[in-house]
Write a protein that holds these residues in place. Structure first.
Motif, PDB file in Angstrom:
ATOM      1  N   ILE A 157      -1.211  -0.205  -0.504  1.00 38.67           N
ATOM      2  CA  ILE A 157      -1.576  -1.228  -1.491  1.00 38.67           C
ATOM      3  C   ILE A 157      -0.381  -2.132  -1.771  1.00 38.67           C
ATOM      4  N   ASP A 158       0.789  -1.524  -1.947  1.00 40.86           N
ATOM      5  CA  ASP A 158       2.008  -2.302  -2.203  1.00 40.86           C
ATOM      6  C   ASP A 158       2.323  -3.216  -1.022  1.00 40.86           C
ATOM      7  N   LYS A 159       2.235  -2.682   0.191  1.00 40.28           N
ATOM      8  CA  LYS A 159       2.519  -3.480   1.396  1.00 40.28           C
ATOM      9  C   LYS A 159       1.538  -4.639   1.527  1.00 40.28           C
ATOM     10  N   ASP A 160       0.247  -4.376   1.322  1.00 37.36           N
ATOM     11  CA  ASP A 160      -0.772  -5.418   1.475  1.00 37.36           C
ATOM     12  C   ASP A 160      -0.690  -6.475   0.383  1.00 37.36           C
ATOM     13  N   GLN A 169      -5.491  -6.351  -4.440  1.00 38.68           N
ATOM     14  CA  GLN A 169      -4.796  -5.070  -4.538  1.00 38.68           C
ATOM     15  C   GLN A 169      -4.781  -4.510  -5.962  1.00 38.68           C
ATOM     16  N   LEU A 170      -4.805  -5.377  -6.968  1.00 39.44           N
ATOM     17  CA  LEU A 170      -4.848  -4.871  -8.343  1.00 39.44           C
ATOM     18  C   LEU A 170      -6.177  -4.155  -8.604  1.00 39.44           C
ATOM     19  N   VAL A 171      -7.259  -4.695  -8.065  1.00 36.00           N
ATOM     20  CA  VAL A 171      -8.568  -4.043  -8.194  1.00 36.00           C
ATOM     21  C   VAL A 171      -8.511  -2.654  -7.558  1.00 36.00           C
ATOM     22  N   ALA A 172      -7.919  -2.559  -6.371  1.00 34.25           N
ATOM     23  CA  ALA A 172      -7.809  -1.263  -5.689  1.00 34.25           C
ATOM     24  C   ALA A 172      -6.986  -0.284  -6.519  1.00 34.25           C
ATOM     25  N   LEU A 173      -5.859  -0.756  -7.026  1.00 28.07           N
ATOM     26  CA  LEU A 173      -4.988   0.107  -7.823  1.00 28.07           C
ATOM     27  C   LEU A 173      -5.698   0.592  -9.085  1.00 28.07           C
ATOM     28  N   ARG A 174      -6.431  -0.297  -9.728  1.00 30.40           N
ATOM     29  CA  ARG A 174      -7.179   0.075 -10.941  1.00 30.40           C
ATOM     30  C   ARG A 174      -8.266   1.109 -10.620  1.00 30.40           C
TER      31      ARG A 174
END
Length: 198
Positions: A73-76, A127-132
């Motif tokens: 997630i961080d990389k993308d 990516q914020l959606v994925a992290l959440r």
């Protein structure tokens, strides 16, 4: 000019106007379709969809190692987000750029124990959606907080996470986080990843 010549000229002008209007409309329609296709290509190219999957272990202690997912997630989050022309073009395609900080950095190495052996898969271009989604799925394991700017976020251990010293072979002991795991689960997890709890 004769009467017939005048009528013929009027008919010819009318036909030319009608054909001209239809050609103009066809060209206008083609331009709209072309712009739509370019917009769609730009959106899909500069705002791609990413898939993140966290598979639980197959051992007796069901756990999910979040390191690979969090790192991806961080990389993308940096794809088309270099601050140059790529980011400007990606912004037109509605690409969101984020800056994630992991504090402490070893929050990457979180092992979440779960009674639910089902995998979690998230497909999104944000990516914020994925992290959440991972924060919600592993409640109390991670906390995602706003950072010091509109696009920055800090990821830290949740209330259910416990820091442990883990040693791989003869390497110096390092920190990892375990979330929702019993002491026995922590030992099982350490053994399954080729380490031991110190």
């Amino acid at each position: 000019m004769s009467f017939l010549g005048s009528v013929a000229k009027k008919v010819g002008d009318k036909i030319t106007d009608t054909i001209g209007d239809k050609i103009a409309a066809a060209i206008g329609g083609a331009v709209v379709v072309l712009l739509g296709l370019v917009g769609l290509w730009l959106y899909n190219r500069m705002n791609p969809e990413f898939t993140y999957a966290a598979e639980p272990s197959s051992g007796a202690s069901h756990f999910v190692g979040l390191a690979n997912v969090l790192k991806q997630i961080d990389k993308d989050s940096h794809v088309y987000c270099s601050g140059g022309w790529d980011q400007r073009i990606a912004h037109l395609a509605l690409r969101r750029c984020y800056e994630f900080s992991f504090l402490p950095e070893v929050v990457y190495s979180t092992y979440a124990c779960s009674a639910d052996p089902a995998a979690i898969t998230v497909s999104t271009s944000d990516q914020l959606v994925a992290l959440r989604r991972f924060e919600a799925r592993f409640q109390g394991c991670l906390v995602v907080s706003p950072g010091n700017s509109e696009t920055s976020y800090v990821v830290s251990p949740g209330a259910r996470s416990s820091e442990r010293s883990v040693q791989f072979g003869t390497a110096p002991a390092d920190k990892s986080y375990f979330c929702g795991c019993s002491a026995d689960d922590e030992k099982d997890i350490a053994t399954s990843i080729g380490a031991k709890i110190k």
